[in-house]
Design an enzyme around this catalytic site. Structure first.
Site, PDB file in Angstrom:
ATOM      1  N   THR A  99       0.824  -1.211   0.000  1.00 33.07           N
ATOM      2  CA  THR A  99       0.000   0.000   0.000  1.00 33.07           C
ATOM      3  C   THR A  99       0.852   1.253   0.000  1.00 33.07           C
ATOM      4  OG1 THR A  99      -1.821  -1.110   1.149  1.00 33.07           O
ATOM      5  CG2 THR A  99      -1.740   1.282   1.312  1.00 33.07           C
ATOM      6  N   THR A 107       1.054  -3.978   4.488  1.00 34.75           N
ATOM      7  CA  THR A 107       0.683  -4.279   5.870  1.00 34.75           C
ATOM      8  C   THR A 107       0.117  -5.678   6.071  1.00 34.75           C
ATOM      9  OG1 THR A 107      -1.551  -3.359   5.586  1.00 34.75           O
ATOM     10  CG2 THR A 107       0.180  -1.846   6.341  1.00 34.75           C
ATOM     11  N   ASP A 108      -0.461  -6.275   5.016  1.00 31.81           N
ATOM     12  CA  ASP A 108      -1.196  -7.523   5.203  1.00 31.81           C
ATOM     13  C   ASP A 108      -0.330  -8.664   5.705  1.00 31.81           C
ATOM     14  OD1 ASP A 108      -3.601  -6.410   4.529  1.00 31.81           O
ATOM     15  OD2 ASP A 108      -3.634  -7.174   2.476  1.00 31.81           O
TER      16      ASP A 108
END
Length: 321
Positions: free
Chosen positions: A21, A100-101
Site C-alpha cells: 500500500t 501491511t497484510d
C-alpha cells in the site's frame, strides 16, 4: 577493518522496496481503499526524505507486489539482499518498505533466518502514496531513524510512531493508521519527533541462517497448511489435504486452536492420524494475546506464543533445515 557504525565515518542505510500500500496509487486523493498496490518505486518513495546527520540513503527494488501475494521466493531474495547489505561495514542498517497484510510474517521470517546484529526495520502504510494525507512518508522517515540508531539491533516493524519486535508484531485493525500491536509484550519503543525512546531492550537477532536458503540454486519449500478449529469442526479438511498428494505433498500442518491449545475432538483425531502418517503437526492458539501453556499428556506439539501464521513459518524452516 574499521566499523563505520562505531566511528565518525559516513554510514549508509539501505532501503529495500517490496511494494504494498505504501507504494500504491488511487485515481483520487480521497480514496484510501480503492487503490492499486505496488505502483511507486522505492526510490520515488524516498523522495524528499532527509537522512539523519552523517547518514546516506541507498535504494534497491527487490520486489513490487501487493503483500497479500507475498511468496517464499520473494522472502528468500529479500533475506539474501539483507544479508548482503548487512555484511557491508559502512551499512548501519536496512529498511524494508512492505505492505501491511503480511508484514508480520515477513518480519518473523527475517528474524528467523538473519543472524546479523545490525537492525532490519520494516515499515508500511495504511494509505496509498496518492492519499490526501499519506502516512507512508512519516513511517519511512521514522524507520530510517531507527535503522540509523547506534546500538539498535534485531528485526523490528515501525508504524505510526511505534517500534514493534518482529516476533510480537500483529496486524489488529483493518484500516486504522495505528493498525498494529505487540500483544502482551508491548512495543519495543517509540519514535518521537525523530528521537527513539526505548521501553524495553532491542530484540536480538534470532536467525540461525538456514544454509539451503542462501546457498541452494533452487529450493523446494515444504508445504505447510493452516487449519482452524471452531465449533462444529471436523477432520475433512485435514483428510483432503493429506489425499491431495501430487508433486507437492503436505509436509506439515498448523492447527489454529481455541483457547489454550484446545481442538474440536474430530479435528484432533484427524490431526493425530496425520501425525502418525509422518506429517509434522503444530498447535498455535488463535487468541491474539497469551500463549499456549503445555499440559502433561499433550499428544500434539504447541507453538507457545507464536500465532498460527508465524508457527507455519517456524515449521517450514524446521522442515527445510
Amino acid at each position: 577493518m574499521v566499523n563505520s557504525s562505531s566511528s565518525g565515518l559516513p554510514r549508509r542505510v539501505v532501503v529495500l522496496g517490496t511494494g504494498g500500500t505504501i507504494a500504491g496509487r488511487a485515481a483520487s486523493s480521497d480514496d484510501n481503499i480503492g487503490y492499486t498496490a505496488a505502483q511507486v518505486s522505492v526510490a520515488d518513495l524516498l523522495g524528499d526524505i532527509e537522512a539523519p546527520a552523517g547518514v546516506t540513503l541507498e535504494a534497491e527494488q527487490v520486489a513490487q507486489v501487493d503483500s497479500k501475494d507475498m511468496s517464499f521466493a520473494i522472502w528468500r531474495q529479500l533475506a539474501r539482499r539483507c544479508a548482503h547489505w548487512l555484511a557491508q561495514p559502512d551499512v548501519a542498517g536496512v529498511v524494508i518498505t512492505h505492505g501491511t497484510d503480511t508484514i508480520e510474517e515477513t518480519a518473523f521470517f527475517l528474524h528467523s533466518v538473519l543472524a546479523s546484529s545490525k537492525p532490519v526495520v520494516l515499515t508500511c502504510a495504511m494509505r496509498p502514496a496518492t492519499a490526501l494525507s499519506p502516512d507512508g512518508p512519516q513511517n519511512v522517515r521514522d524507520a530510517i531513524g531507527v535503522a540509523a540508531t547506534r546500538g539498535a539491533s534485531g528485526v523490528t516493524v515501525v508504524c505510526a510512531g511505534a517500534i514493534h519486535s518482529g516476533v510480537d508484531i500483529q496486524k489488529v485493525h483493518t484500516y486504522r493508521l495505528d493498525a498494529f500491536a505487540s500483544g502482551d509484550a508491548g512495543p519495543v519503543g517509540y519514535v518521537e519527533e525523530g528521537e527513539v525512546r526505548l521501553v524495553r531492550p532491542w530484540p536480538q537477532g534470532g536467525g540461525t541462517s538456514v544454509a539451503k536458503l542462501f546457498e541452494a540454486a533452487e529450493l523446494q519449500w515444504p508445504r505447510v497448511e493452516i487449519v482452524m478449529s471452531h465449533a462444529g469442526a471436523n477432520g475433512a479438511v485435514v483428510e483432503a489435504l493429506r489425499q491431495a498428494g501430487g508433486p507437492d505433498p503436505l509436509r506439515g500442518l498448523v492447527l489454529a486452536t481455541t483457547g489454550n491449545g484446545t481442538l474440536h475432538h474430530a479435528l484432533e483425531a484427524a490431526a493425530l492420524k496425520a501425525q502418525d502418517a509422518g506429517i509434522a503437526v503444530l498447535r498455535a492458539t488463535r487468541c491474539s494475546n497469551g500463549r499456549i501453556l503445555p499440559k502433561t499428556g499433550d499428544l500434539l506439539r504447541d507453538a507457545g506464543e507464536l500465532t498460527p501464521v508465524k508457527a507455519r513459518i517456524a515449521l517450514v524452516l524446521e522442515l527445510l533445515g
